[in-house]
Design a protein around this motif. Structure first.
Motif, PDB file in Angstrom:
ATOM      1  N   ASP A 157      80.684  79.139 -24.671  1.00 12.40           N
ATOM      2  CA  ASP A 157      80.059  80.464 -24.679  1.00 12.40           C
ATOM      3  C   ASP A 157      80.580  81.258 -25.879  1.00 12.40           C
ATOM      4  O   ASP A 157      81.716  81.728 -25.885  1.00 12.40           O
ATOM      5  CB  ASP A 157      80.383  81.197 -23.373  1.00 12.40           C
ATOM      6  N   TYR A 158      79.735  81.383 -26.898  1.00  8.94           N
ATOM      7  CA  TYR A 158      80.120  82.138 -28.082  1.00  8.94           C
ATOM      8  C   TYR A 158      79.771  83.619 -27.958  1.00  8.94           C
ATOM      9  O   TYR A 158      80.123  84.414 -28.827  1.00  8.94           O
ATOM     10  CB  TYR A 158      79.439  81.556 -29.328  1.00  8.94           C
ATOM     11  N   GLN A 159      79.060  83.983 -26.897  1.00  6.97           N
ATOM     12  CA  GLN A 159      78.647  85.366 -26.726  1.00  6.97           C
ATOM     13  C   GLN A 159      79.724  86.218 -26.059  1.00  6.97           C
ATOM     14  O   GLN A 159      79.743  87.443 -26.208  1.00  6.97           O
ATOM     15  CB  GLN A 159      77.360  85.424 -25.886  1.00  6.97           C
ATOM     16  N   ALA A 160      80.586  85.559 -25.297  1.00  5.68           N
ATOM     17  CA  ALA A 160      81.642  86.300 -24.599  1.00  5.68           C
ATOM     18  C   ALA A 160      82.552  87.001 -25.609  1.00  5.68           C
ATOM     19  O   ALA A 160      82.850  86.467 -26.678  1.00  5.68           O
ATOM     20  CB  ALA A 160      82.460  85.347 -23.734  1.00  5.68           C
ATOM     21  N   LYS A 161      82.991  88.194 -25.261  1.00  2.00           N
ATOM     22  CA  LYS A 161      83.829  88.995 -26.151  1.00  2.00           C
ATOM     23  C   LYS A 161      85.287  88.546 -26.033  1.00  2.00           C
ATOM     24  O   LYS A 161      86.068  89.097 -25.251  1.00  2.00           O
ATOM     25  CB  LYS A 161      83.684  90.473 -25.806  1.00  2.00           C
ATOM     26  N   ARG A 162      85.614  87.520 -26.805  1.00  2.00           N
ATOM     27  CA  ARG A 162      86.991  87.014 -26.786  1.00  2.00           C
ATOM     28  C   ARG A 162      87.490  86.647 -28.183  1.00  2.00           C
ATOM     29  O   ARG A 162      88.524  86.005 -28.334  1.00  2.00           O
ATOM     30  CB  ARG A 162      87.113  85.799 -25.849  1.00  2.00           C
ATOM     31  N   ASP A 221      85.027  82.823 -33.101  1.00  2.00           N
ATOM     32  CA  ASP A 221      84.021  82.743 -34.160  1.00  2.00           C
ATOM     33  C   ASP A 221      83.332  81.378 -34.118  1.00  2.00           C
ATOM     34  O   ASP A 221      83.992  80.342 -34.209  1.00  2.00           O
ATOM     35  CB  ASP A 221      84.682  82.952 -35.522  1.00  2.00           C
ATOM     36  N   LYS A 222      82.004  81.394 -33.974  1.00  5.03           N
ATOM     37  CA  LYS A 222      81.240  80.147 -33.825  1.00  5.03           C
ATOM     38  C   LYS A 222      81.369  79.261 -35.054  1.00  5.03           C
ATOM     39  O   LYS A 222      81.577  78.043 -34.938  1.00  5.03           O
ATOM     40  CB  LYS A 222      79.767  80.464 -33.564  1.00  5.03           C
TER      41      LYS A 222
END
Length: 245
Positions: A75-80, A83-84
């Protein structure tokens, strides 16, 4: 020509995928419009792919992952702070070819283990030998190996492994025996293979965590200063899931 004898010979030579396809071609009258070269090529490709898949399955099983981590599920959308582009560059395994290391830090539940294992699974899929350990359990395994007289064998196996993943590093106390094990592992793998360390402990705190100054300096020099870093931020994924139910 006795086709059934040919199938049996293939099976005895452990060319099972080739034997199965050849048997189907006979009994179901398949591929009759293929040239001999095309048909032979298809048989060989089928056997090759089957063996490659078996090798991958064996590598994944031997690695000892605790979960089925696929890079397609990241999950690259999660705010953690993940960087993809950076992580997909790591998934290309170029760092493995260069014998470089990776350190993944972040709070509990933010996905460190999953990311580390997704790289490990990818390495297996590209036919790189991989081993995954919870760090505390690895230290216990090494201590037991010393008692059983198999420690040297364990360290040599670790040395030959192309990718070693140490998860939950620093959660258990690092005593003198564990420190010696860590030093042996890092020394044997330095500039010859890659190690991924996943931990809640910030790298700045590792020196005090490892303890004895000379050993800590040596370990940090070999694994930290030339490593790739991923520093995850944000709340626990697991906590968010629990709150959403």
């Amino acid at each position: 020509m006795n086709e059934h004898n040919t199938v049996e010979k293939m099976r005895r030579m452990r060319m099972n995928a080739m034997a199965n396809l050849y048997h189907r071609s006979i009994t179901e009258h398949l591929y009759q419009d293929y040239t001999l070269d095309d048909f032979l090529s298809m048989l060989i490709d089928t056997e090759w792919e089957n063996r490659q898949n078996r090798n991958i399955e064996s590598l994944i099983q031997r690695a000892g992952f605790k979960q089925a981590a696929s890079s397609s599920d990241i999950d690259y959308q999660a705010k953690r702070g993940l960087d993809k582009t950076t992580f997909e560059r790591l998934l290309s395994l170029n760092f493995l070819q260069k014998k470089e290391n990776l350190i993944i830090t972040g709070s509990s539940g933010c996905g460190k283990s999953f990311l580390a294992q997704s790289i490990g699974v990818k390495a297996c899929q590209m036919l790189h030998s991989t081993m995954y350990y919870n760090t505390a359990r690895f230290f216990d395994l090494a201590k037991l190996a010393k008692l059983q007289g198999t420690y040297y064998k364990l360290i040599k196996r670790i040395q030959k492994t192309e990718l070693l993943i140490l998860d939950d590093f620093g959660l258990a106390n690092i005593d003198q025996q564990a420190r010696n094990v860590l030093m042996d592992v890092i020394e044997e793998r330095h500039e010859s293979s890659s190690t991924i360390i996943a931990t809640q402990i910030p790298v700045a705190s590792w020196h005090g965590l490892i303890g004895e100054s000379t050993a800590a300096d040596a370990i940090l020099d070999r694994i930290v200063f030339s490593s790739h870093r991923i520093e995850l931020e944000g709340e626990s994924f697991r906590r968010k899931k629990q709150l959403s139910h």
